[in-house]
Motif scaffolding. Structure first.
Motif, mmCIF file in Angstrom:
data_model
loop_
_atom_site.group_PDB
_atom_site.id
_atom_site.type_symbol
_atom_site.label_atom_id
_atom_site.label_comp_id
_atom_site.label_asym_id
_atom_site.label_seq_id
_atom_site.Cartn_x
_atom_site.Cartn_y
_atom_site.Cartn_z
ATOM 1 N N ILE A 479 -55.588 151.726 57.564
ATOM 2 C CA ILE A 479 -55.143 150.528 56.857
ATOM 3 C C ILE A 479 -54.982 150.839 55.378
ATOM 4 O O ILE A 479 -55.894 151.372 54.739
ATOM 5 C CB ILE A 479 -56.133 149.379 57.072
ATOM 6 N N ALA A 480 -53.813 150.504 54.834
ATOM 7 C CA ALA A 480 -53.529 150.739 53.419
ATOM 8 C C ALA A 480 -52.845 149.508 52.836
ATOM 9 O O ALA A 480 -52.218 148.720 53.557
ATOM 10 C CB ALA A 480 -52.641 151.970 53.235
ATOM 11 N N PHE A 481 -52.974 149.356 51.519
ATOM 12 C CA PHE A 481 -52.323 148.245 50.832
ATOM 13 C C PHE A 481 -50.856 148.596 50.585
ATOM 14 O O PHE A 481 -50.538 149.702 50.135
ATOM 15 C CB PHE A 481 -53.029 147.959 49.504
ATOM 16 N N VAL A 482 -49.955 147.667 50.890
ATOM 17 C CA VAL A 482 -48.519 147.907 50.735
ATOM 18 C C VAL A 482 -47.896 146.747 49.966
ATOM 19 O O VAL A 482 -48.370 145.611 50.010
ATOM 20 C CB VAL A 482 -47.824 148.056 52.106
ATOM 21 N N GLY A 483 -46.807 147.039 49.261
ATOM 22 C CA GLY A 483 -46.044 145.996 48.591
ATOM 23 C C GLY A 483 -45.183 145.224 49.573
ATOM 24 O O GLY A 483 -44.802 145.733 50.631
ATOM 25 N N CYS A 484 -44.853 143.988 49.212
ATOM 26 C CA CYS A 484 -44.060 143.152 50.113
ATOM 27 C C CYS A 484 -42.585 143.074 49.725
ATOM 28 O O CYS A 484 -41.789 142.519 50.476
ATOM 29 C CB CYS A 484 -44.651 141.739 50.166
ATOM 30 N N THR A 485 -42.211 143.617 48.586
ATOM 31 C CA THR A 485 -40.806 143.586 48.191
ATOM 32 C C THR A 485 -39.975 144.429 49.144
ATOM 33 O O THR A 485 -40.155 145.648 49.252
ATOM 34 C CB THR A 485 -40.635 144.110 46.761
ATOM 35 N N THR A 535 -67.035 173.579 53.434
ATOM 36 C CA THR A 535 -65.663 173.538 52.935
ATOM 37 C C THR A 535 -64.879 172.546 53.794
ATOM 38 O O THR A 535 -64.938 172.599 55.031
ATOM 39 C CB THR A 535 -65.002 174.927 52.944
ATOM 40 N N ILE A 536 -64.204 171.609 53.140
ATOM 41 C CA ILE A 536 -63.476 170.538 53.829
ATOM 42 C C ILE A 536 -62.054 170.470 53.290
ATOM 43 O O ILE A 536 -61.839 170.393 52.070
ATOM 44 C CB ILE A 536 -64.149 169.164 53.613
ATOM 45 N N ASP A 537 -61.090 170.474 54.180
ATOM 46 C CA ASP A 537 -59.690 170.253 53.820
ATOM 47 C C ASP A 537 -59.296 168.897 54.399
ATOM 48 O O ASP A 537 -58.985 168.787 55.592
ATOM 49 C CB ASP A 537 -58.801 171.367 54.370
ATOM 50 N N ALA A 538 -59.361 167.848 53.559
ATOM 51 C CA ALA A 538 -59.063 166.483 53.990
ATOM 52 C C ALA A 538 -57.749 166.048 53.364
ATOM 53 O O ALA A 538 -57.613 166.053 52.131
ATOM 54 C CB ALA A 538 -60.193 165.539 53.579
ATOM 55 N N ARG A 539 -56.792 165.667 54.200
ATOM 56 C CA ARG A 539 -55.444 165.394 53.700
ATOM 57 C C ARG A 539 -54.840 164.110 54.258
ATOM 58 O O ARG A 539 -55.182 163.670 55.363
ATOM 59 C CB ARG A 539 -54.509 166.559 54.040
ATOM 60 N N ASN A 540 -53.938 163.548 53.450
ATOM 61 C CA ASN A 540 -53.062 162.478 53.880
ATOM 62 C C ASN A 540 -51.919 163.116 54.668
ATOM 63 O O ASN A 540 -51.130 163.889 54.112
ATOM 64 C CB ASN A 540 -52.538 161.734 52.648
ATOM 65 N N ASN A 543 -47.989 162.517 53.397
ATOM 66 C CA ASN A 543 -47.365 163.281 52.315
ATOM 67 C C ASN A 543 -47.997 164.647 52.073
ATOM 68 O O ASN A 543 -47.536 165.410 51.217
ATOM 69 C CB ASN A 543 -47.392 162.474 51.015
ATOM 70 N N GLY A 544 -49.053 164.983 52.812
ATOM 71 C CA GLY A 544 -49.677 166.282 52.676
ATOM 72 C C GLY A 544 -50.641 166.422 51.520
ATOM 73 O O GLY A 544 -51.223 167.492 51.320
ATOM 74 N N ASN A 545 -50.857 165.354 50.739
ATOM 75 C CA ASN A 545 -51.756 165.428 49.589
ATOM 76 C C ASN A 545 -53.215 165.472 50.028
ATOM 77 O O ASN A 545 -53.579 164.982 51.116
ATOM 78 C CB ASN A 545 -51.557 164.221 48.679
ATOM 79 N N HIS A 546 -54.043 166.046 49.149
ATOM 80 C CA HIS A 546 -55.483 165.994 49.373
ATOM 81 C C HIS A 546 -55.970 164.559 49.236
ATOM 82 O O HIS A 546 -55.502 163.810 48.357
ATOM 83 C CB HIS A 546 -56.215 166.868 48.356
ATOM 84 N N SER A 579 -61.669 168.534 42.620
ATOM 85 C CA SER A 579 -61.068 167.539 43.500
ATOM 86 C C SER A 579 -60.045 166.749 42.692
ATOM 87 O O SER A 579 -59.867 166.978 41.491
ATOM 88 C CB SER A 579 -62.133 166.600 44.074
ATOM 89 N N PHE A 580 -59.367 165.832 43.356
ATOM 90 C CA PHE A 580 -58.405 164.968 42.680
ATOM 91 C C PHE A 580 -58.951 163.547 42.648
ATOM 92 O O PHE A 580 -59.567 163.071 43.606
ATOM 93 C CB PHE A 580 -57.049 164.990 43.398
ATOM 94 N N ASP A 581 -58.689 162.842 41.552
ATOM 95 C CA ASP A 581 -59.175 161.470 41.424
ATOM 96 C C ASP A 581 -58.255 160.468 42.103
ATOM 97 O O ASP A 581 -58.700 159.396 42.492
ATOM 98 C CB ASP A 581 -59.311 161.112 39.935
ATOM 99 N N ASN A 582 -56.989 160.814 42.260
ATOM 100 C CA ASN A 582 -56.020 159.844 42.764
ATOM 101 C C ASN A 582 -55.270 160.386 43.973
ATOM 102 O O ASN A 582 -55.245 161.583 44.245
ATOM 103 C CB ASN A 582 -55.036 159.444 41.667
ATOM 104 N N ALA A 583 -54.651 159.448 44.704
ATOM 105 C CA ALA A 583 -53.958 159.812 45.939
ATOM 106 C C ALA A 583 -52.720 160.654 45.685
ATOM 107 O O ALA A 583 -52.276 161.406 46.562
ATOM 108 C CB ALA A 583 -53.577 158.547 46.713
ATOM 109 N N THR A 584 -52.123 160.552 44.485
ATOM 110 C CA THR A 584 -50.936 161.340 44.173
ATOM 111 C C THR A 584 -51.280 162.749 43.707
ATOM 112 O O THR A 584 -50.385 163.559 43.454
ATOM 113 C CB THR A 584 -50.100 160.639 43.089
ATOM 114 N N ASN A 585 -52.561 163.043 43.573
ATOM 115 C CA ASN A 585 -53.045 164.375 43.182
ATOM 116 C C ASN A 585 -52.538 164.801 41.804
ATOM 117 O O ASN A 585 -52.266 165.990 41.564
ATOM 118 C CB ASN A 585 -52.651 165.420 44.221
#
Length: 642
Positions: A479-485, A535-540, A543-546, A579-585
């Motif tokens: 479940i993710a938040f999405v825009g309605c436009t 060691t963990i490789d956790a990805r979206n 889009n392949g991002n961490h 690590s990355f702080d945001n989903a866009t890495n």
């Protein structure tokens, strides 16, 4: 600094230890009995020797907790294999814990077996920020999807915090300490048995001036304090040889000063977050057929009240109430010498209310009915197999079924254990995701499949153990938040309930894979050294991002030496990679090394003085961008045990 540098530092620390290192969760017994005879409860919801458990489990028992001198549960969890965390400030502030790269709200958190997850939080997760060790005497962490036995949210795993049990003889535990930042803590517990009644009751108090949640390195100047008052109780009443009443209670009332966004961005604010946790359980236990059939019927209750108040504007900025009532039955049937059946049925009713900035409160409630069964087999000595299934019926989305299986095999009496497990998990949509201003009642449950395989081997007559585990997890319908436009989904097109700012939808995919390595050594009696590397490789997977705020590499080194003259010394070294702080890495969080040292001295058999230095080298680091973490601090105190 880069991850490679930190791994080098950890390797050097290990080399400096004359004994080697440690696989945490390995309970090396004082009398050198076989390690595998350690008993775990959470993995199969019934007592089993760890050599018969196929799931990946870590235990941290009372003696280690006492020796390490932690004040907060996070101090224990951060050294558990596969666990990562993030926190927006010092002790008490919002803290998320992830198991094997899963979301923080995909973990079931229990206190004495009662679910702690907050129905009013955005994703239905649990905030570990104000969780103190207090009178917690045992921590069990089960990694991997565990929904067959624990239902919704057990995608990453299960954390069970177990407080002190009633004792046969009078038992007393008391601890008082004081230290940096005007920090004071008091903990006390009394237990015993009085005729047919077994009792354990305790309380704890903690306060500190704290640090600036907004990183001091970035301009934060105002300390954000934390204060907490808690209580715990267990009452066992024997009504006869085969019947007993089981009562449990837990209470915590806390407040923490927080920082937030100002007109110029994140900065110091004069805002306080209040939280009250109330947990209760009442049940009856009945045994039949000479104990071969063990039944438990109970009701569990969890209520979490939260509110934020801004002294800058003299107004309440947030208010929330979450309640969970669970009616449960569990049976355990020793069907044969080689077969044990665990089965049960549950009804969980959750409710929430929340409002922001004085707006009218919005809330709703939902129920989920469940039935489960698991068969534990030991077809011959050394081999243990489990298989289970669960059926859930949810008020909004309907039903789903989950499966799990595991096995453990030891060819040499527990010295070597091969383990493997497969589990399916699901997470029902949170109440906020279903019914808030952004809600979508058409949401489906999040789903996962996970598996792992590993081996542990004991040597040096049980004084050492080495282990390695490989794991994978795939999750869908996240479940993710999405825009309605321009979004065609029905929730965005409903004219009776417009969503101008967006809504939630099942659109995300994620996966994780990795390795857990561990080594434990007891070179001489009283000296335990332990090392874990994960060691963990956790990805979206879209889009392949961490996935954000999951360090790919973590290492923990824990060493304690208890001498016969009453002196105890120890150290913990915790290493987290980048690590990355945001989903866009696009925003990177640098790795860090935190070192704690400790010492204690037994004045008498019951009285001991102790002290520690946390973050010895005053490492400056962030687990969430622009939020600081505590620097070097010194604490000391006295404890009494009888």
């Amino acid at each position: 600094m880069k991850t490679a540098f930190y791994l080098s530092v950890a390797a050097l620390a290990v080399a400096l230890c004359s004994t080697g290192a440690f696989a945490q969760g390995v309970d090396l017994p004082e009398d050198e009995e076989v390690i595998s005879e350690t008993i775990v409860v959470t993995a199969n919801r019934t007592e089993r020797a760890i050599s018969q458990v196929g799931e990946s489990v870590t235990l941290v028992e009372e003696e280690e907790i006492v020796n390490r001198q932690p004040s907060e549960v996070l101090d224990i969890l951060r050294t558990v294999p596969g666990v990562t965390f993030n926190r927006n400030g010092g002790i008490g502030t919002n803290t998320g814990v992830s198991i094997r790269g899963a979301e923080s709200d995909q973990t079931v958190v229990l206190i004495d077996g009662v679910k702690l997850n907050d129905p009013s939080s955005t994703g239905g997760g649990f905030n570990f920020g104000p969780a103190l060790t207090g009178n917690i005497a045992r921590v069990e962490v089960v990694r991997g999807s565990q929904s067959v036995l624990y239902g919704s949210q057990a995608i990453g795993g299960v954390v069970n915090l177990i407080t002190r049990e009633p004792t046969e003889d009078l038992g007393v535990f008391a601890r008082a300490e004081y230290g940096e930042r005007d920090t004071a803590e008091l903990v006390g517990n009394v237990s015993g048995k009085f005729g047919p009644v077994g009792l354990s009751v305790g309380g704890n108090y903690y306060r500190t001036d704290g640090i600036s949640a907004f990183s001091e390195a970035r301009g934060g100047t105002e300390p954000d304090g934390f204060e907490s008052l808690g209580a715990n109780a267990k009452l066992d009443i024997a009504l006869g040889e085969n019947f007993s009443i089981d009562l449990r209670g837990f209470y915590a009332d806390s407040e923490v000063e927080i920082d937030g966004f100002t007109a110029t961005g994140l900065g110091d604010t004069n805002e306080v977050s209040y939280r009250e946790d109330l947990v209760g359980y009442a049940g009856i236990n009945a045994n039949f057929l000479d104990g071969r059939v063990r039944n438990r019927l109970g009701i569990a209750y969890t209520r979490i009240d939260r509110s934020n108040f801004s002294f800058d504007t003299d107004s309440e900025t947030f208010d929330a109430f979450g309640e969970n009532v669970r009616y449960e039955y569990q049976g355990v049937f020793d069907a044969a010498e080689i077969a044990e059946l665990v089965f049960g049925a549950e009804r969980e009713e959750s409710e929430y209310l929340s409002s922001s900035f004085g707006a009218p409160a919005i809330g709703d409630k939902v129920w989920i009915n469940s039935a489960y069964g698991q068969l534990n087999l030991t077809p011959f000595q050394g081999l243990s197999l489990t298989g289970g299934v669960r059926y859930d019926d949810h008020e909004t989305y309907g039903n789903n079924t989950t499966f799990a299986a595991s096995g453990a095999y030891s060819p040499n009496g527990g010295d070597t254990v091969l383990r493997g497990s497969y589990g399916e998990g699901f997470k029902a949509p949170a109440l906020f995701q279903l019914f808030s201003d952004f809600g979508n009642t058409a949401l489906e449950p999040e789903e996962s499949e996970s598996w792992d395989v590993g081996i542990t081997h004991s040597f040096l007559d049980g004084r050492a153990q080495v282990g390695v585990t490989y794991f994978e997890r795939d999750a869908e319908n996240l479940i993710a938040f999405v825009g309605c436009t321009g979004n065609p989904i029905p929730a965005c097109q409903d004219p009776a309930n417009p969503r101008p700012f967006g809504t939630y939808d099942n659109i995300a995919l994620a996966s994780a894979e990795g390795w857990e390595f561990g080594l434990a050594v007891r070179p001489v009696d009283g000296f335990d050294v332990a090392l874990n590397y994960t060691t963990i490789d956790a990805r979206n997977d879209v889009n392949g991002n961490h996935l954000p705020r999951r360090a790919e590499d973590t290492i923990s080194l824990v060493a304690d030496y208890r001498m016969e003259n009453g002196i105890g010394i120890g150290a913990t070294v915790f290493v987290a990679g980048d690590s990355f702080d945001n989903a866009t890495n696009t925003t990177r969080l640098d790795g860090y090394v935190v070192t704690d040292i400790r010492a204690s001295f037994g004045i008498t058999e019951q009285i001991e003085i102790f002290g520690r230095i946390e973050n010895l080298f005053d490492e400056q680091y962030e687990t969430i961008f622009r939020y600081g973490q505590p620097g070097r601090a010194v604490f000391g105190g006295v404890r009494y045990r009888m």
